[in-house]
Design a protein around this motif. Structure first.
Motif, short mmCIF file in Angstrom:
data_model
loop_
_atom_site.label_atom_id
_atom_site.label_comp_id
_atom_site.label_asym_id
_atom_site.label_seq_id
_atom_site.Cartn_x
_atom_site.Cartn_y
_atom_site.Cartn_z
N ALA A 290 49.95 40.27 39.89
CA ALA A 290 50.14 40.33 41.55
C ALA A 290 49.57 41.71 42.04
O ALA A 290 49.04 41.50 43.06
CB ALA A 290 51.82 40.50 41.74
N LEU A 291 49.74 42.87 41.48
CA LEU A 291 49.09 43.94 41.92
C LEU A 291 47.66 43.89 41.77
O LEU A 291 46.97 44.39 43.06
CB LEU A 291 49.42 45.05 41.08
CG LEU A 291 50.92 45.70 41.01
CD1 LEU A 291 51.13 46.60 39.86
CD2 LEU A 291 51.23 46.23 42.39
N GLU B 252 42.09 36.48 50.27
CA GLU B 252 41.54 36.60 51.39
C GLU B 252 39.92 36.46 50.98
O GLU B 252 39.13 35.71 51.85
CB GLU B 252 41.56 37.85 52.14
CG GLU B 252 42.88 38.11 52.55
CD GLU B 252 43.97 38.88 51.72
OE1 GLU B 252 43.53 38.92 50.45
OE2 GLU B 252 44.87 39.20 52.10
N ARG C 35 42.53 41.99 47.25
CA ARG C 35 42.50 41.12 48.26
C ARG C 35 41.73 39.74 47.81
O ARG C 35 41.08 39.15 48.54
CB ARG C 35 41.91 41.58 49.50
CG ARG C 35 42.59 42.92 50.01
CD ARG C 35 41.76 43.36 51.24
NE ARG C 35 42.01 42.71 52.19
CZ ARG C 35 41.81 42.90 53.44
NH1 ARG C 35 41.06 43.78 53.73
NH2 ARG C 35 42.01 41.94 54.43
N HIS D 136 46.77 41.74 44.95
CA HIS D 136 46.75 42.15 46.36
C HIS D 136 45.82 43.34 46.45
O HIS D 136 45.33 43.51 47.57
CB HIS D 136 48.40 43.04 46.30
CG HIS D 136 48.57 43.74 47.50
ND1 HIS D 136 48.70 43.12 48.86
CD2 HIS D 136 48.55 45.06 47.86
CE1 HIS D 136 48.80 44.19 49.82
NE2 HIS D 136 48.84 45.30 49.25
N VAL D 137 45.58 44.43 45.64
CA VAL D 137 44.45 45.37 45.73
C VAL D 137 43.23 44.87 45.95
O VAL D 137 42.41 45.55 46.94
CB VAL D 137 44.82 46.42 44.46
CG1 VAL D 137 43.61 47.52 44.68
CG2 VAL D 137 46.14 47.16 44.41
#
Length: 121
Positions: free
Chosen positions: A18-19, A28, A25, A22-23
């Motif tokens: 998950a980290l 996206e 991206r 997110h980090v």
């Protein structure tokens, strides 16, 4: 005390995944990459995407559905008002996954899903 179940994923693995997502991206960037890939394809060109977890697969599936959907106007309308055209045609109706034989050779393939489309316009 029994050891961990074979194939069980350690809770820390999910946290670090998950980290990382997110980090970096990653979700996206996946959306932007899909759109960019379609723009680079010529008519008849094929796009194949392998996803490795459900978040990626959901994005790929929704993108493919969106790009393969033509007119969305209500059937009661005499003329199309949306001017929406189908851009991609589905090649793989359902995602292709690893067979049992492939999984014996490569257990990491257990979560991989392949989806493919062909550009029509």
């Amino acid at each position: 005390v029994l050891g961990p179940k074979r194939g069980a994923i350690h809770p820390a693995t999910r946290v670090f995944q998950a980290l990382r997502i997110h980090v970096n991206r990653e979700l996206e960037n996946l959306q932007r990459g899909l759109a960019g890939a379609v723009n680079l394809l010529r008519s008849g060109g094929r796009l194949a995407v392998i996803s490795f977890h459900s978040l990626e697969d959901r994005i790929v599936k929704q993108f493919f559905v969106q790009m393969s959907t033509g007119c969305v106007c209500p059937p009661a309308l005499a003329l199309c008002g949306c001017a929406r055209k189908e851009v991609l045609r589905v090649i793989t109706r359902k995602p292709v996954t690893a067979t049992e034989a492939e999984l014996r050779q490569n257990p990491r393939a257990r979560s991989a899903k392949l989806r493919a489309m062909e550009k029509v316009a």
